[in-house]
Design a protein around this motif. Sequence first.
Motif, PDB file in Angstrom:
ATOM      1  N   LYS A  39       0.690  -1.229   0.004  1.00 41.81           N
ATOM      2  CA  LYS A  39       0.000   0.099  -0.045  1.00 41.81           C
ATOM      3  C   LYS A  39       0.799   1.133   0.011  1.00 41.81           C
ATOM      4  O   LYS A  39       0.569   2.385  -0.540  1.00 41.81           O
ATOM      5  CB  LYS A  39      -0.971   0.049   1.113  1.00 41.81           C
ATOM      6  N   GLU A  40       1.914   1.407   0.825  1.00 42.77           N
ATOM      7  CA  GLU A  40       2.872   2.193   0.635  1.00 42.77           C
ATOM      8  C   GLU A  40       3.642   2.530  -0.481  1.00 42.77           C
ATOM      9  O   GLU A  40       3.629   3.814  -0.973  1.00 42.77           O
ATOM     10  CB  GLU A  40       3.906   2.174   1.786  1.00 42.77           C
ATOM     11  N   ALA A  41       3.757   1.417  -1.409  1.00 46.17           N
ATOM     12  CA  ALA A  41       4.347   1.680  -2.793  1.00 46.17           C
ATOM     13  C   ALA A  41       3.329   2.354  -3.655  1.00 46.17           C
ATOM     14  O   ALA A  41       3.626   3.109  -4.481  1.00 46.17           O
ATOM     15  CB  ALA A  41       4.743   0.272  -3.210  1.00 46.17           C
ATOM     16  N   GLU A  42       2.119   1.906  -3.576  1.00 43.58           N
ATOM     17  CA  GLU A  42       0.867   2.507  -4.211  1.00 43.58           C
ATOM     18  C   GLU A  42       0.779   3.962  -4.013  1.00 43.58           C
ATOM     19  O   GLU A  42       0.677   4.724  -4.760  1.00 43.58           O
ATOM     20  CB  GLU A  42      -0.586   1.870  -3.881  1.00 43.58           C
ATOM     21  N   LEU A  46       1.500   7.185  -6.642  1.00 47.76           N
ATOM     22  CA  LEU A  46       0.645   8.427  -6.877  1.00 47.76           C
ATOM     23  C   LEU A  46       1.105   9.685  -6.303  1.00 47.76           C
ATOM     24  O   LEU A  46       0.832  10.771  -6.864  1.00 47.76           O
ATOM     25  CB  LEU A  46      -0.831   7.986  -6.067  1.00 47.76           C
ATOM     26  N   MET A  47       1.739   9.821  -5.069  1.00 51.55           N
ATOM     27  CA  MET A  47       2.255  11.049  -4.664  1.00 51.55           C
ATOM     28  C   MET A  47       3.230  11.805  -5.335  1.00 51.55           C
ATOM     29  O   MET A  47       3.627  12.948  -5.762  1.00 51.55           O
ATOM     30  CB  MET A  47       2.958  10.729  -3.204  1.00 51.55           C
ATOM     31  N   ARG A  78      -6.449   7.364   2.623  1.00 54.74           N
ATOM     32  CA  ARG A  78      -7.519   6.578   1.485  1.00 54.74           C
ATOM     33  C   ARG A  78      -7.048   5.344   1.226  1.00 54.74           C
ATOM     34  O   ARG A  78      -7.643   4.541   0.919  1.00 54.74           O
ATOM     35  CB  ARG A  78      -7.780   7.687   0.274  1.00 54.74           C
ATOM     36  N   ILE A  79      -5.876   5.363   0.750  1.00 56.63           N
ATOM     37  CA  ILE A  79      -5.090   4.155   0.257  1.00 56.63           C
ATOM     38  C   ILE A  79      -5.158   3.134   1.424  1.00 56.63           C
ATOM     39  O   ILE A  79      -5.607   1.826   0.973  1.00 56.63           O
ATOM     40  CB  ILE A  79      -3.725   4.163  -0.240  1.00 56.63           C
ATOM     41  N   SER A  84      -8.500   2.643  -4.308  1.00 54.52           N
ATOM     42  CA  SER A  84      -7.317   2.408  -5.173  1.00 54.52           C
ATOM     43  C   SER A  84      -6.688   3.891  -5.713  1.00 54.52           C
ATOM     44  O   SER A  84      -7.349   4.762  -5.371  1.00 54.52           O
ATOM     45  CB  SER A  84      -7.988   1.803  -6.653  1.00 54.52           C
ATOM     46  N   PRO A  85      -5.576   3.665  -6.252  1.00 53.58           N
ATOM     47  CA  PRO A  85      -5.032   5.147  -6.639  1.00 53.58           C
ATOM     48  C   PRO A  85      -5.841   5.820  -7.592  1.00 53.58           C
ATOM     49  O   PRO A  85      -5.628   7.120  -7.521  1.00 53.58           O
ATOM     50  CB  PRO A  85      -3.523   4.514  -7.161  1.00 53.58           C
ATOM     51  N   ASP A  86      -6.291   5.134  -8.596  1.00 50.74           N
ATOM     52  CA  ASP A  86      -7.203   6.002  -9.445  1.00 50.74           C
ATOM     53  C   ASP A  86      -8.277   6.575  -8.752  1.00 50.74           C
ATOM     54  O   ASP A  86      -8.776   7.542  -9.230  1.00 50.74           O
ATOM     55  CB  ASP A  86      -8.005   4.984 -10.583  1.00 50.74           C
TER      56      ASP A  86
END
Length: 136
Positions: A39-42, A46-47, A78-79, A84-86
């Motif tokens: 989740k941190e990678a996602e 995104l960031m 939120r992640i 989702s990132p989208d």
Amino acid sequence: MSWRLALAALALLGATAASADSNRPPAPYAYKQLADPAKEAEATELMTELRCLVCQGQSIHDSDAEMAGDMRHLVRTRIEAGESPDQVRTFLIDRYGSWVSYQPRLDRQTFVLWLAPLVLLLAGGFLVLRRMKRRR
């Protein structure tokens, strides 16, 4: 009398600069990573795709602005909640506009942004061809 005016102006200038930073602590996830590495990678990916609204030239991942910290917290929260990132990207674009994304979606507002490079390339090609015909 002029030294009093200068002193008052200096005091106002100092008060304005001092009030630019808030005294509140940073949001919990502004600088703290999520426990789940996936989740941190996602969130991190995104960031890097979202523009800091204060710095304007940096992503929220790279910026030290307070607003960027708040946005990092929002993304991570939120992640972590399962979005989702989208979905998070869509939320932020709806909230702040297409400008917040380094990869804006194609819509009425960004149509010219996507079309302009193609038009300029075609116009440049046309001008080069025309100039070559004149030289012959």
